[in-house]
Design a protein around this motif. Structure first.
Motif, short mmCIF file in Angstrom:
data_model
loop_
_atom_site.label_atom_id
_atom_site.label_comp_id
_atom_site.label_asym_id
_atom_site.label_seq_id
_atom_site.Cartn_x
_atom_site.Cartn_y
_atom_site.Cartn_z
N ILE A 129 0.85 -1.20 0.00
CA ILE A 129 0.00 0.00 0.00
C ILE A 129 0.89 1.25 0.00
O ILE A 129 1.90 1.30 0.70
CB ILE A 129 -0.94 0.02 1.23
N ASP A 130 0.51 2.22 -0.80
CA ASP A 130 1.28 3.45 -0.94
C ASP A 130 0.38 4.65 -0.67
O ASP A 130 -0.75 4.69 -1.17
CB ASP A 130 1.84 3.52 -2.37
N GLU A 131 0.84 5.56 0.16
CA GLU A 131 0.10 6.79 0.43
C GLU A 131 0.72 7.90 -0.41
O GLU A 131 1.90 8.18 -0.29
CB GLU A 131 0.17 7.15 1.91
N CYS A 132 -0.05 8.49 -1.33
CA CYS A 132 0.47 9.48 -2.27
C CYS A 132 -0.18 10.84 -2.02
O CYS A 132 -1.35 10.91 -1.66
CB CYS A 132 0.15 9.06 -3.70
N PRO A 133 0.58 11.92 -2.25
CA PRO A 133 -0.02 13.25 -2.08
C PRO A 133 -0.95 13.58 -3.25
O PRO A 133 -0.69 13.18 -4.38
CB PRO A 133 1.20 14.19 -2.08
N ILE A 134 -2.04 14.29 -2.95
CA ILE A 134 -2.90 14.82 -4.00
C ILE A 134 -2.25 16.13 -4.42
O ILE A 134 -2.03 17.02 -3.60
CB ILE A 134 -4.33 15.08 -3.49
N GLU A 135 -1.91 16.22 -5.69
CA GLU A 135 -1.19 17.40 -6.18
C GLU A 135 -2.06 18.26 -7.08
O GLU A 135 -2.97 17.76 -7.74
CB GLU A 135 0.06 16.97 -6.96
N GLU A 136 -1.77 19.54 -7.08
CA GLU A 136 -2.37 20.47 -8.03
C GLU A 136 -1.26 21.07 -8.86
O GLU A 136 -0.13 21.21 -8.39
CB GLU A 136 -3.15 21.58 -7.30
N ILE A 137 -1.59 21.44 -10.07
CA ILE A 137 -0.61 22.02 -10.99
C ILE A 137 -0.72 23.55 -10.94
O ILE A 137 -1.81 24.10 -11.03
CB ILE A 137 -0.84 21.52 -12.44
N ILE A 138 0.42 24.19 -10.78
CA ILE A 138 0.52 25.66 -10.77
C ILE A 138 1.43 26.06 -11.93
O ILE A 138 2.53 25.52 -12.06
CB ILE A 138 1.15 26.17 -9.45
N ILE A 139 0.98 26.99 -12.76
CA ILE A 139 1.82 27.52 -13.84
C ILE A 139 2.12 28.98 -13.49
O ILE A 139 1.20 29.76 -13.22
CB ILE A 139 1.12 27.41 -15.21
N TYR A 140 3.40 29.31 -13.48
CA TYR A 140 3.82 30.65 -13.05
C TYR A 140 4.79 31.23 -14.08
O TYR A 140 5.73 30.56 -14.50
CB TYR A 140 4.49 30.56 -11.68
N GLN A 141 4.51 32.49 -14.49
CA GLN A 141 5.40 33.21 -15.40
C GLN A 141 6.15 34.28 -14.62
O GLN A 141 5.57 34.92 -13.74
CB GLN A 141 4.61 33.84 -16.53
N TYR A 142 7.44 34.47 -14.95
CA TYR A 142 8.26 35.41 -14.20
C TYR A 142 9.44 35.86 -15.07
O TYR A 142 9.81 35.16 -16.02
CB TYR A 142 8.77 34.75 -12.92
N PRO A 143 10.03 37.00 -14.75
CA PRO A 143 11.23 37.44 -15.49
C PRO A 143 12.42 36.55 -15.12
O PRO A 143 12.51 36.06 -13.99
CB PRO A 143 11.44 38.88 -15.02
N TYR A 144 13.33 36.39 -16.06
CA TYR A 144 14.49 35.51 -15.87
C TYR A 144 15.25 35.86 -14.59
O TYR A 144 15.77 34.98 -13.91
CB TYR A 144 15.42 35.59 -17.09
N SER A 145 15.29 37.12 -14.24
CA SER A 145 16.06 37.57 -13.07
C SER A 145 15.54 36.97 -11.75
O SER A 145 16.25 36.95 -10.74
CB SER A 145 16.04 39.10 -12.97
N GLN A 146 14.31 36.44 -11.75
CA GLN A 146 13.72 35.86 -10.53
C GLN A 146 13.89 34.33 -10.45
O GLN A 146 13.39 33.71 -9.52
CB GLN A 146 12.23 36.19 -10.44
#
Length: 195
Positions: A129-146
């Motif tokens: 038996i394996d307990e797995c996290p429920i994940e959500e997908i986040i898409i983030y845009q940012y300048p290269y400097s960050q």
């Protein structure tokens, strides 16, 4: 609300015998219905001489996508008891196939229910038996400097990097535990305020 779900790792087997009828159970970790169809087709072909190839499956962290199939056994005597075992252990992303070889003696509906339930239960007992996290997908845009700041936040919150593109404007796709979505979004948004 919990942000994990229970499934099995890989594959396991179980067995039950009653009045010379043999019930071979096979439990598989599955992710989608295409995979399920392939596995069922494999068992139908491998055990072409078996009387019945019954199954039940459960998909998704919400545990709302499921099916039970009696494959010619009396209604609710095979698929439903198999599904009952999946439900009793609160498992998902699992398929259990039970192959029956008829022994020449009718078991009756009560006997069939016990046999299919027992074979499925044995396959689950033999599974990891394996307990797995429920994940959500986040898409983030940012300048290269960050980039370094974004990667540090992702690392601190144990977010999994699904994909990244680097350009003047970068995009990162992260998979994060459901319980940490708000915190991740908040910390990423705060980067824009500190520009």
């Amino acid at each position: 609300m919990t942000d994990t779900y229970r499934t099995i790792k890989g594959k396991s087997e179980g067995f039950y015998s009653e009045k010379r009828s043999k019930f071979f159970a096979f439990a598989h970790h599955v992710e989608n219905t295409d995979q399920i169809k392939e596995i069922i087709a494999f068992y139908r072909k491998k055990y072409y001489d078996a009387r019945h190839v019954c199954y039940a499956y459960m998909l998704g962290a919400e545990r709302t996508n499921f099916r039970a199939n009696d494959d010619g056994e009396p209604s609710s005597t095979a698929g439903k008891p198999i599904l009952g075992q999946i439900n009793s252990k609160e498992l998902t992303n699992i398929l259990i196939v039970v192959v029956r070889y008829y022994g020449g003696v009718n078991l009756g509906t009560g006997g069939l229910i016990v046999a299919y339930r027992s074979a499925a239960a044995d396959a689950i007992v033999n599974a990891e038996i394996d307990e797995c996290p429920i994940e959500e997908i986040i898409i983030y845009q940012y300048p290269y400097s960050q980039t370094n700041q974004v990667l540090r936040i992702a690392n601190e919150l144990q977010a999994r990097i699904v994909s990244q593109t680097f350009d003047n404007d970068c995009t990162i796709t992260l998979a994060v535990r459901q319980s940490q979505v708000e915190q991740l979004n908040g910390r990423l948004k705060s980067l824009n305020l500190n520009k």
